[in-house]
Motif scaffolding. Structure first.
Motif, mmCIF file in Angstrom:
data_model
loop_
_atom_site.group_PDB
_atom_site.id
_atom_site.type_symbol
_atom_site.label_atom_id
_atom_site.label_comp_id
_atom_site.label_asym_id
_atom_site.label_seq_id
_atom_site.Cartn_x
_atom_site.Cartn_y
_atom_site.Cartn_z
ATOM 1 N N PRO A 119 0.814 -1.218 0.000
ATOM 2 C CA PRO A 119 0.000 0.000 0.000
ATOM 3 C C PRO A 119 0.848 1.269 0.000
ATOM 4 C CG PRO A 119 -0.033 -1.013 2.165
ATOM 5 C CD PRO A 119 0.720 -1.934 1.270
ATOM 6 N N ILE A 120 0.388 2.236 -0.781
ATOM 7 C CA ILE A 120 1.058 3.528 -0.897
ATOM 8 C C ILE A 120 0.005 4.614 -0.739
ATOM 9 C CG2 ILE A 120 2.385 5.051 -2.419
ATOM 10 C CD1 ILE A 120 3.347 2.411 -3.820
ATOM 11 N N VAL A 121 0.271 5.573 0.132
ATOM 12 C CA VAL A 121 -0.583 6.741 0.300
ATOM 13 C C VAL A 121 0.190 7.921 -0.269
ATOM 14 C CG1 VAL A 121 -1.731 8.261 1.951
ATOM 15 C CG2 VAL A 121 -1.713 5.782 2.335
ATOM 16 N N LEU A 122 -0.444 8.617 -1.213
ATOM 17 C CA LEU A 122 0.202 9.742 -1.892
ATOM 18 C C LEU A 122 -0.543 11.017 -1.540
ATOM 19 C CD1 LEU A 122 -0.286 7.303 -4.428
ATOM 20 C CD2 LEU A 122 1.872 8.444 -4.870
ATOM 21 N N VAL A 123 0.167 12.011 -1.041
ATOM 22 C CA VAL A 123 -0.419 13.301 -0.683
ATOM 23 C C VAL A 123 -0.139 14.285 -1.814
ATOM 24 C CG1 VAL A 123 -0.291 15.227 0.948
ATOM 25 C CG2 VAL A 123 -0.154 12.868 1.787
ATOM 26 N N SER A 124 -1.161 15.059 -2.180
ATOM 27 C CA SER A 124 -0.999 16.036 -3.253
ATOM 28 C C SER A 124 -1.905 17.232 -3.014
ATOM 29 C CB SER A 124 -1.340 15.388 -4.602
ATOM 30 O OG SER A 124 -0.981 16.220 -5.678
ATOM 31 N N ASN A 125 -1.460 18.378 -3.475
ATOM 32 C CA ASN A 125 -2.266 19.589 -3.347
ATOM 33 C C ASN A 125 -3.267 19.702 -4.478
ATOM 34 O OD1 ASN A 125 -1.182 21.318 -1.056
ATOM 35 N ND2 ASN A 125 0.671 20.757 -2.132
#
Length: 176
Positions: A119-125
């Motif tokens: 699992p990968i959680v990606l944060v983006s604006n």
């Protein structure tokens, strides 16, 4: 322990998106990897990085990678680990500053997410909700960010939009 599957976390500045992403990874019960794309280019950015580290506390392994995101994910994702990428917006800036094609890199990341070992959680604006940027460079960045977010949102099973620290799930599947 909850079953975590890959998730894109979107939001505006100071919306709580990083805290939300950190919580998703922490609640998974897996070993926690923090893949940081920021570089400490000035004192203010150094302070921001220090704040993020202090807030996370112990239990995280931090990997700093401003450009080679897919290579870093290939090396660190899976094998009982969950990865938080914070953030795609700074990664995009780094790519543009280095003269790399953001759309090529976004497609490469999306392909990787389709076969990721863990699992990968990606944060983006989400930068497209405000005023139109005044300069051509600002408009080009806003447009590239919007395309990047769309590409990654299509590649992951979960997408959350964060406002005032609260999630609005735009797309959600459970890992159970």
């Amino acid at each position: 322990m909850s079953a975590l599957i890959s998730t894109l976390v979107l939001g505006g500045a100071r919306s709580g998106k990083s805290v939300f992403g950190e919580r998703l990874v922490a609640e998974s019960g897996l070993a926690r990897i923090y893949l940081a794309t920021a570089t400490a280019s000035d004192d203010e950015m150094s302070d921001r990085i220090a704040h993020h580290r202090a807030r996370r506390g112990d239990g995280w392994t931090t990997i700093e990678e401003p450009l080679g995101l897919v290579d870093a994910l290939t090396q660190h994702a899976g094998r009982g680990r969950a990865v938080l990428v914070d953030c795609l917006t700074l990664w995009l800036f780094n790519l543009m500053e280095a003269g790399r094609d953001p759309e090529v890199e976004a497609r490469r990341l999306a392909r990787y997410l389709g076969v990721a070992a863990g699992p990968i959680v990606l944060v983006s604006n989400e930068v497209g909700l405000g005023l139109v940027p005044e300069t051509p460079l600002g408009r080009a960045f806003r447009d590239a960010q919007g395309r990047l977010n769309q590409t990654i949102a299509a590649a992951v099973p979960n997408v959350a939009f964060i406002a005032a620290g609260l999630p609005l799930w735009l797309k959600r599947q459970t890992g159970e």
